[in-house]
Design an enzyme around this catalytic site. Sequence first.
Site, mmCIF file in Angstrom:
data_model
loop_
_atom_site.group_PDB
_atom_site.id
_atom_site.type_symbol
_atom_site.label_atom_id
_atom_site.label_comp_id
_atom_site.label_asym_id
_atom_site.label_seq_id
_atom_site.Cartn_x
_atom_site.Cartn_y
_atom_site.Cartn_z
ATOM 1 C CB VAL A 66 -10.204 -25.889 -11.023
ATOM 2 C CG1 VAL A 66 -10.031 -27.318 -11.442
ATOM 3 C CG2 VAL A 66 -8.706 -25.249 -11.136
ATOM 4 N N GLY A 110 -0.806 -26.810 0.517
ATOM 5 C CA GLY A 110 -0.296 -27.791 -0.098
ATOM 6 C C GLY A 110 0.238 -27.516 -1.545
ATOM 7 C CG ASP A 119 -7.615 -29.061 4.638
ATOM 8 O OD1 ASP A 119 -6.135 -29.489 5.496
ATOM 9 O OD2 ASP A 119 -7.992 -28.176 5.067
ATOM 10 C CD GLU A 144 -7.261 -20.438 16.867
ATOM 11 O OE1 GLU A 144 -6.086 -21.124 17.056
ATOM 12 O OE2 GLU A 144 -7.805 -20.324 15.835
HETATM 13 C C1 LIG Z 1 -9.885 -21.136 10.571
HETATM 14 C C2 LIG Z 1 -8.608 -21.890 10.462
HETATM 15 C C3 LIG Z 1 -7.690 -22.282 11.305
HETATM 16 C C4 LIG Z 1 -6.558 -23.113 10.958
HETATM 17 N N1 LIG Z 1 -5.917 -23.093 12.210
HETATM 18 C C5 LIG Z 1 -4.642 -24.248 11.968
HETATM 19 C C6 LIG Z 1 -3.733 -24.323 12.992
HETATM 20 O O1 LIG Z 1 -3.596 -23.685 13.958
HETATM 21 N N2 LIG Z 1 -2.622 -25.122 12.548
HETATM 22 C C7 LIG Z 1 -2.566 -25.939 11.539
HETATM 23 O O2 LIG Z 1 -1.844 -26.650 11.495
HETATM 24 N N3 LIG Z 1 -3.498 -25.703 10.751
HETATM 25 C C8 LIG Z 1 -4.823 -25.009 10.891
HETATM 26 N N4 LIG Z 1 -5.864 -24.958 9.978
HETATM 27 C C9 LIG Z 1 -5.896 -25.904 8.881
HETATM 28 C C10 LIG Z 1 -5.071 -25.557 7.758
HETATM 29 O O3 LIG Z 1 -5.221 -24.111 7.371
HETATM 30 C C11 LIG Z 1 -5.467 -26.412 6.468
HETATM 31 O O4 LIG Z 1 -5.154 -27.526 6.844
HETATM 32 C C12 LIG Z 1 -4.481 -26.141 5.321
HETATM 33 O O5 LIG Z 1 -4.682 -24.768 4.833
HETATM 34 C C13 LIG Z 1 -4.712 -26.954 4.231
HETATM 35 O O6 LIG Z 1 -4.080 -26.788 3.081
HETATM 36 P P1 LIG Z 1 -4.735 -26.861 1.657
HETATM 37 O O7 LIG Z 1 -3.432 -26.666 0.997
HETATM 38 O O8 LIG Z 1 -5.132 -28.321 1.396
HETATM 39 O O9 LIG Z 1 -5.673 -26.022 1.311
HETATM 40 P P2 LIG Z 1 -5.750 -24.426 1.404
HETATM 41 O O10 LIG Z 1 -4.804 -23.859 2.340
HETATM 42 O O11 LIG Z 1 -7.250 -24.178 2.071
HETATM 43 O O12 LIG Z 1 -5.662 -23.985 -0.086
HETATM 44 C C14 LIG Z 1 -6.584 -24.285 -0.947
HETATM 45 C C15 LIG Z 1 -6.418 -23.180 -2.268
HETATM 46 O O13 LIG Z 1 -7.061 -23.696 -3.181
HETATM 47 C C16 LIG Z 1 -7.945 -22.801 -3.930
HETATM 48 N N5 LIG Z 1 -9.190 -23.427 -4.406
HETATM 49 C C17 LIG Z 1 -10.063 -23.967 -3.912
HETATM 50 N N6 LIG Z 1 -10.962 -24.395 -4.788
HETATM 51 C C18 LIG Z 1 -10.519 -23.867 -6.087
HETATM 52 C C19 LIG Z 1 -11.255 -24.047 -7.309
HETATM 53 N N7 LIG Z 1 -12.165 -24.840 -7.771
HETATM 54 N N8 LIG Z 1 -10.324 -23.319 -8.139
HETATM 55 C C20 LIG Z 1 -9.223 -22.903 -7.988
HETATM 56 N N9 LIG Z 1 -8.622 -22.730 -6.955
HETATM 57 C C21 LIG Z 1 -9.320 -23.142 -5.928
HETATM 58 C C22 LIG Z 1 -8.081 -21.689 -2.793
HETATM 59 O O14 LIG Z 1 -8.430 -20.388 -3.214
HETATM 60 C C23 LIG Z 1 -6.851 -21.986 -1.607
HETATM 61 O O15 LIG Z 1 -5.979 -20.741 -1.925
HETATM 62 C C24 LIG Z 1 -6.954 -23.980 10.165
HETATM 63 C C25 LIG Z 1 -7.795 -24.073 9.228
HETATM 64 C C26 LIG Z 1 -8.656 -23.025 9.396
HETATM 65 C C27 LIG Z 1 -9.778 -22.652 8.120
#
Ligand SMILES: Cc1cc2nc3c(=O)[nH]c(=O)nc-3n(C[C@H](O)[C@H](O)[C@H](O)COP(=O)(O)OP(=O)(O)OC[C@H]3O[C@@H](n4cnc5c(N)ncnc54)[C@H](O)[C@@H]3O)c2cc1C
Length: 408
Positions: free
Chosen positions: A70, A6, A289, A161
């Site tokens: 954060v 995101g 998420d 998986e």
């Molecule tokens: C094991 C696994 C398998 C998956 N398989 C799939 C799949 O096959 N297909 C699919 O579409 N989706 C899959 N997903 C889901 C997908 O990865 C997530 O929906 C996606 O990563 C969400 O993106 P995001 O940007 O919300 O969060 P994230 O990608 O989790 O990124 C969040 C970021 O915020 C940072 N962060 C968090 N808290 C703080 C804080 N307090 N201060 C500073 N930084 C912070 C973290 O370090 C991270 O870099 C999977 C997830 C997992 C865990």
Amino acid sequence: MGGGFGGLAAARALAGAPVRITLVDRRNHHVFQPLLYQVATAGLAAPDIAAPIRHILRSQRNAAVILAEVTGFDLRRQKVTLADGELDYEFAVVAAGAGHSYFGHGDWARHAPGLKTMEDAVEVRRRVLLAFEHAERQEDEAIQREWLTFVVIGGGPTGVELAGALTEIARHTLRGEFRRIQPRSARVILVEGTDRVLPPYHPELSDKARRQLERLGVEVRTGTLVTGVDGAGVQLGDERIAARTVLWAAGVAASPLGRMLGACDRAGRLQVEPDLTVPDHPEVFVAGDLAAVTQAGKPVPGVAPAATQMGRHAARNIIRMLEGQPRRRFIYKDKGSLATIGRKAAVAEIGSLRMSGLLAWLAWLGIHIFFLIGFRNRAVVMFEWALAYLTYARSARIVLGPPEVDAP
Ligand SMILES: Cc1cc2nc3c(=O)[nH]c(=O)nc-3n(C[C@H](O)[C@H](O)[C@H](O)COP(=O)(O)OP(=O)(O)OC[C@H]3O[C@@H](n4cnc5c(N)ncnc54)[C@H](O)[C@@H]3O)c2cc1C
């Protein structure tokens, strides 16, 4: 905030806009979470599925990257609180993702690690590989069996998986390497609380996934609730399974940052406005998420494409606000779902099209390579997978750290 799917999508979509961007993450790298299980099962090494955020954004002149945690927000004063300082903002995009939920049993975490971060994946890999080492050294057959029993809790895509890959390690990768134990005799048990694996998929695909898992040698236990987890096994109601390796793929809890921004659902996801803003704060967007978004009565799933689309949408709305135009509501475009089970085994649901087996597996391979960040990662992963296909080898089997298994 957040250099995941995101946050990165938001930063990139603002590349040509007249803004200064600060991307804050507590880790220096972006992780391609869909392939984390490959690191956890020694198929790929950590750098193959991750890249430094600073490197990803190196050519985007209007973006700076800060490594910091954060810890909160002062929405009134438009400030983000960091563990070691604060930042001012005019617009904020919060995309901090999710962690694990042990459904009120935080003490289980120590015995049953989950899989969300690179550290988690390395810890799971350590436990899995050490289990065979401990089994090899055991004289007592009962304890040897415990080391050769693996329980995966949660029959969603991650659990499926993991279970599939564990059987492949036991049956093929480790063949001929041990003298006392037969790695192929290892039991892999997948426990799922609902009545089928891959609950978000069509029941027909769940059924096919179950059959493919069983063919690989996984014992699938659906409709089974875990009532206890400790260092020597799991409790399933009245039944006890003695197992030294228990992996958690069951519950998801959004980042605690959500609760600092407003009302959240049970999984801790913030209830955002249809345009992804925080209620009463049109300058703060939430993506990925961490955002609870409902469309046509159904929640938008916590998957990478949804996070990417939300990040981009938040960025476009910021540009619209700068241009004095009204914000637009977010519309999720569902491009389908894929889950892999093992070699030549996967399921795919794209609109009304449902596939399983080899075709779905090839689609899964192609899509994951395509969406990986960076040419190096794509090339390395393609090479590793080709090698693994031909030889069953898993090249990332180096265990670091102490030989004890339960982390203190
Ligand atoms: C094991 C696994 C398998 C998956 N398989 C799939 C799949 O096959 N297909 C699919 O579409 N989706 C899959 N997903 C889901 C997908 O990865 C997530 O929906 C996606 O990563 C969400 O993106 P995001 O940007 O919300 O969060 P994230 O990608 O989790 O990124 C969040 C970021 O915020 C940072 N962060 C968090 N808290 C703080 C804080 N307090 N201060 C500073 N930084 C912070 C973290 O370090 C991270 O870099 C999977 C997830 C997992 C865990």
